[in-house]
Scaffold this active site. Structure first.
Site, PDB file in Angstrom:
ATOM      1  N   GLY A   1      91.050 -50.463   4.018  1.00  0.00           N
ATOM      2  CA  GLY A   1      91.831 -49.459   3.270  1.00  0.00           C
ATOM      3  C   GLY A   1      90.968 -48.472   2.497  1.00  0.00           C
ATOM      4  N   LEU A   2      89.871 -48.080   3.109  1.00  0.00           N
ATOM      5  CA  LEU A   2      89.004 -47.033   2.542  1.00  0.00           C
ATOM      6  C   LEU A   2      88.414 -47.346   1.168  1.00  0.00           C
ATOM      7  CD1 LEU A   2      90.705 -43.649   3.613  1.00  0.00           C
ATOM      8  CD2 LEU A   2      89.050 -45.027   4.856  1.00  0.00           C
TER       9      LEU A   2
ATOM     10  N   GLY B   1      79.705 -50.459  15.976  1.00  0.00           N
ATOM     11  CA  GLY B   1      80.183 -50.935  14.680  1.00  0.00           C
ATOM     12  C   GLY B   1      80.146 -52.438  14.603  1.00  0.00           C
TER      13      GLY B   1
ATOM     14  N   CYS C   1      92.307 -43.457   9.968  1.00  0.00           N
ATOM     15  CA  CYS C   1      92.292 -44.820   9.448  1.00  0.00           C
ATOM     16  C   CYS C   1      93.698 -45.415   9.563  1.00  0.00           C
ATOM     17  CB  CYS C   1      91.843 -44.833   7.991  1.00  0.00           C
ATOM     18  SG  CYS C   1      91.860 -46.490   7.309  1.00  0.00           S
TER      19      CYS C   1
ATOM     20  N   GLY D   1      85.795 -54.077  18.110  1.00  0.00           N
ATOM     21  CA  GLY D   1      85.007 -55.070  18.861  1.00  0.00           C
ATOM     22  C   GLY D   1      85.308 -55.038  20.347  1.00  0.00           C
TER      23      GLY D   1
ATOM     24  N   THR E   1      89.911 -47.649  15.024  1.00  0.00           N
ATOM     25  CA  THR E   1      90.448 -48.956  15.441  1.00  0.00           C
ATOM     26  C   THR E   1      91.890 -48.833  15.954  1.00  0.00           C
ATOM     27  OG1 THR E   1      91.045 -49.292  13.122  1.00  0.00           O
ATOM     28  CG2 THR E   1      89.029 -50.331  13.887  1.00  0.00           C
TER      29      THR E   1
ATOM     30  N   ASN F   1      90.534 -55.478  10.689  1.00  0.00           N
ATOM     31  CA  ASN F   1      90.271 -55.207   9.274  1.00  0.00           C
ATOM     32  C   ASN F   1      91.367 -54.356   8.678  1.00  0.00           C
ATOM     33  OD1 ASN F   1      89.284 -52.388   8.144  1.00  0.00           O
ATOM     34  ND2 ASN F   1      88.661 -52.469  10.295  1.00  0.00           N
TER      35      ASN F   1
ATOM     36  N   LYS G   1      87.143 -37.424  13.987  1.00  0.00           N
ATOM     37  CA  LYS G   1      87.277 -38.806  14.471  1.00  0.00           C
ATOM     38  C   LYS G   1      88.733 -39.038  14.862  1.00  0.00           C
ATOM     39  CE  LYS G   1      85.985 -43.552  13.531  1.00  0.00           C
ATOM     40  NZ  LYS G   1      85.168 -44.442  12.753  1.00  0.00           N
TER      41      LYS G   1
ATOM     42  N   GLY H   1      83.553 -47.687  20.104  1.00  0.00           N
ATOM     43  CA  GLY H   1      84.588 -48.726  20.129  1.00  0.00           C
ATOM     44  C   GLY H   1      84.249 -49.800  21.139  1.00  0.00           C
TER      45      GLY H   1
HETATM   46  C1  LIG Z   1      84.949 -53.572   8.500  1.00  0.00           C
HETATM   47  C2  LIG Z   1      85.209 -52.225   9.069  1.00  0.00           C
HETATM   48  C3  LIG Z   1      85.288 -51.127   8.218  1.00  0.00           C
HETATM   49  C4  LIG Z   1      85.530 -49.855   8.733  1.00  0.00           C
HETATM   50  N1  LIG Z   1      85.568 -48.795   7.881  1.00  0.00           N
HETATM   51  C5  LIG Z   1      85.700 -47.521   8.398  1.00  0.00           C
HETATM   52  C6  LIG Z   1      85.623 -46.394   7.554  1.00  0.00           C
HETATM   53  O1  LIG Z   1      85.414 -46.481   6.339  1.00  0.00           O
HETATM   54  N2  LIG Z   1      85.779 -45.176   8.135  1.00  0.00           N
HETATM   55  C7  LIG Z   1      85.988 -45.000   9.477  1.00  0.00           C
HETATM   56  O2  LIG Z   1      86.093 -43.870   9.949  1.00  0.00           O
HETATM   57  N3  LIG Z   1      86.019 -46.065  10.307  1.00  0.00           N
HETATM   58  C8  LIG Z   1      85.893 -47.312   9.802  1.00  0.00           C
HETATM   59  N4  LIG Z   1      85.903 -48.389  10.647  1.00  0.00           N
HETATM   60  C9  LIG Z   1      86.076 -48.167  12.100  1.00  0.00           C
HETATM   61  C10 LIG Z   1      84.717 -48.068  12.799  1.00  0.00           C
HETATM   62  O3  LIG Z   1      83.984 -46.966  12.340  1.00  0.00           O
HETATM   63  C11 LIG Z   1      84.909 -47.945  14.325  1.00  0.00           C
HETATM   64  O4  LIG Z   1      85.618 -46.762  14.601  1.00  0.00           O
HETATM   65  C12 LIG Z   1      85.664 -49.118  14.931  1.00  0.00           C
HETATM   66  O5  LIG Z   1      85.278 -50.328  14.308  1.00  0.00           O
HETATM   67  C13 LIG Z   1      85.445 -49.225  16.440  1.00  0.00           C
HETATM   68  O6  LIG Z   1      84.096 -49.473  16.755  1.00  0.00           O
HETATM   69  P1  LIG Z   1      83.511 -50.952  17.043  1.00  0.00           P
HETATM   70  O7  LIG Z   1      84.436 -51.600  18.023  1.00  0.00           O
HETATM   71  O8  LIG Z   1      82.137 -50.716  17.581  1.00  0.00           O
HETATM   72  O9  LIG Z   1      83.501 -51.668  15.732  1.00  0.00           O
HETATM   73  C14 LIG Z   1      85.693 -49.679  10.140  1.00  0.00           C
HETATM   74  C15 LIG Z   1      85.598 -50.786  10.996  1.00  0.00           C
HETATM   75  C16 LIG Z   1      85.358 -52.052  10.477  1.00  0.00           C
HETATM   76  C17 LIG Z   1      85.262 -53.216  11.431  1.00  0.00           C
END
Ligand SMILES: Cc1cc2nc3c(=O)[nH]c(=O)nc-3n(C[C@H](O)[C@H](O)[C@H](O)COP(=O)(O)O)c2cc1C
Length: 304
Positions: free
Chosen positions: A76-77, A264, A134, A216, A196, A73, A168, A242
């Site tokens: 971009g906040l 997530g 981010c 993922g 990520t 993804n 984080k 993660g």
């Molecule tokens: C679509 C999407 C949007 C995300 N937006 C944010 C965010 O706004 N702030 C943040 O700290 N992490 C954001 N993340 C990162 C997730 O919080 C998480 O750290 C990352 O996806 C790893 O976990 P996962 O593998 O279980 O998804 C986002 C991830 C995804 C996939």
């Protein structure tokens, strides 16, 4: 031997979570997006999307790409900004009766500080998660990719709030223990590992490369190793986040040293994942005749 009553509530630092399973920031809107699909009883808290000082449209489309074992993804906040959040979202969040963790980020430390000052005066927020990691925004001023910058940011924010502060961390570093220790020394209460991984995607149709953050199941082994190393070298609680896509991966994260786990990408794909992990933790603790998850945190790891 009498069977112990199992209580899956966890206290990490000063923060009580209803269960050790929390949603990842960004996949859950402001806590209100998945109410129809997810059973909130199995979640330990609500974690909001990262808020910035002003409303932000995020990056242009496309900004989500499906991969074989995960997602990339580049959102971009995108968010509604702190003021609208307080007016439009927080009242409803308070009524949900769950601890609320508000994620805060941005491009400038001054803006993050302004956001924290406003949010700190609001009722119903249990903790802040400081998102310095981010990978999808361009900022030289604040980054979780070097320890001096992490120290400076956490120290500045620590002075502004007595609420629980979660740092984080970024996985895009040579040694996550360096940034983890910097956050701890600067006064963070909890580490979240993490965000990520930087990645690249080639779109054959548009004949173009895109950059973004990878999440993922494919990132799980690297994230779990980060938790394993942080557990040895730091002494504050860790949220392992993660790539968790099953009950076993969740338990492995706890074995490595996570006091709570985040989900997530796979929470969106499998809305009952939190419930499955919750039930699995109960069964596992029953087998060991233990009553709390804290007794198995870091069970297959050693502190240095
Ligand atoms: C679509 C999407 C949007 C995300 N937006 C944010 C965010 O706004 N702030 C943040 O700290 N992490 C954001 N993340 C990162 C997730 O919080 C998480 O750290 C990352 O996806 C790893 O976990 P996962 O593998 O279980 O998804 C986002 C991830 C995804 C996939």
């Amino acid at each position: 031997m009498a069977e112990k009553t199992i209580d899956l509530r966890v206290k990490i630092s000063r923060l009580w979570l209803d269960t050790p399973i929390i949603p990842a920031s960004g996949v859950f809107g402001y806590g209100d997006e998945l109410v129809d699909t997810i059973d909130y009883r199995f979640l330990g808290a609500i974690v909001t999307k990262t808020l910035t000082w002003t409303e932000t449209p995020g990056n242009p489309q496309p900004r989500i790409w499906e991969l074989e074992n995960g997602l990339m993804n580049s959102i971009g906040l995108q968010n509604i900004g702190v003021k609208r959040f307080c007016e439009e979202k927080l009242p409803q969040l308070r009524r949900m009766g769950k601890p609320v963790i508000v994620s805060v980020g941005g491009w400038k430390l001054d803006d993050i500080a302004k956001s924290i000052k406003i949010l700190d005066n609001q009722q119903g927020i249990s903790a802040f998660e400081l998102n310095l990691s981010c990978p999808n925004i361009k900022t030289k001023q604040i980054t979780a990719e070097n320890s001096a910058s992490v120290f400076k940011a956490v120290k500045a924010i620590r002075k502004l709030t007595r609420k629980t502060l979660i740092a984080k961390l970024s996985p895009n570093v040579a040694d996550i223990c360096e940034t983890g220790k910097a956050a701890e020394e600067a006064g963070a209460d909890i580490l979240c590992a993490g965000n990520t991984f930087k990645g690249l995607y080639y779109d054959w149709r548009l004949e173009k490369f895109y950059t973004g953050g990878i999440s993922g199941s494919m990132i799980f082994p690297m994230v779990c190793r980060g938790v394993f190393e942080l557990y040895k070298k730091t002494s504050i609680p860790i949220i392992g986040l993660g790539g968790i896509n099953s009950e076993k991966r969740a338990l492995e994260m706890v074995f490595a040293g996570a006091s709570a786990i985040g989900i997530g990408t796979h929470l969106v794909i499998m809305p009952n994942l939190a419930e499955r992990i919750y039930k699995f933790f109960i069964e596992y603790l029953k087998k060991l005749n233990k009553s709390r998850l804290s007794s198995i945190v870091g069970m297959k790891n050693e502190k240095e």
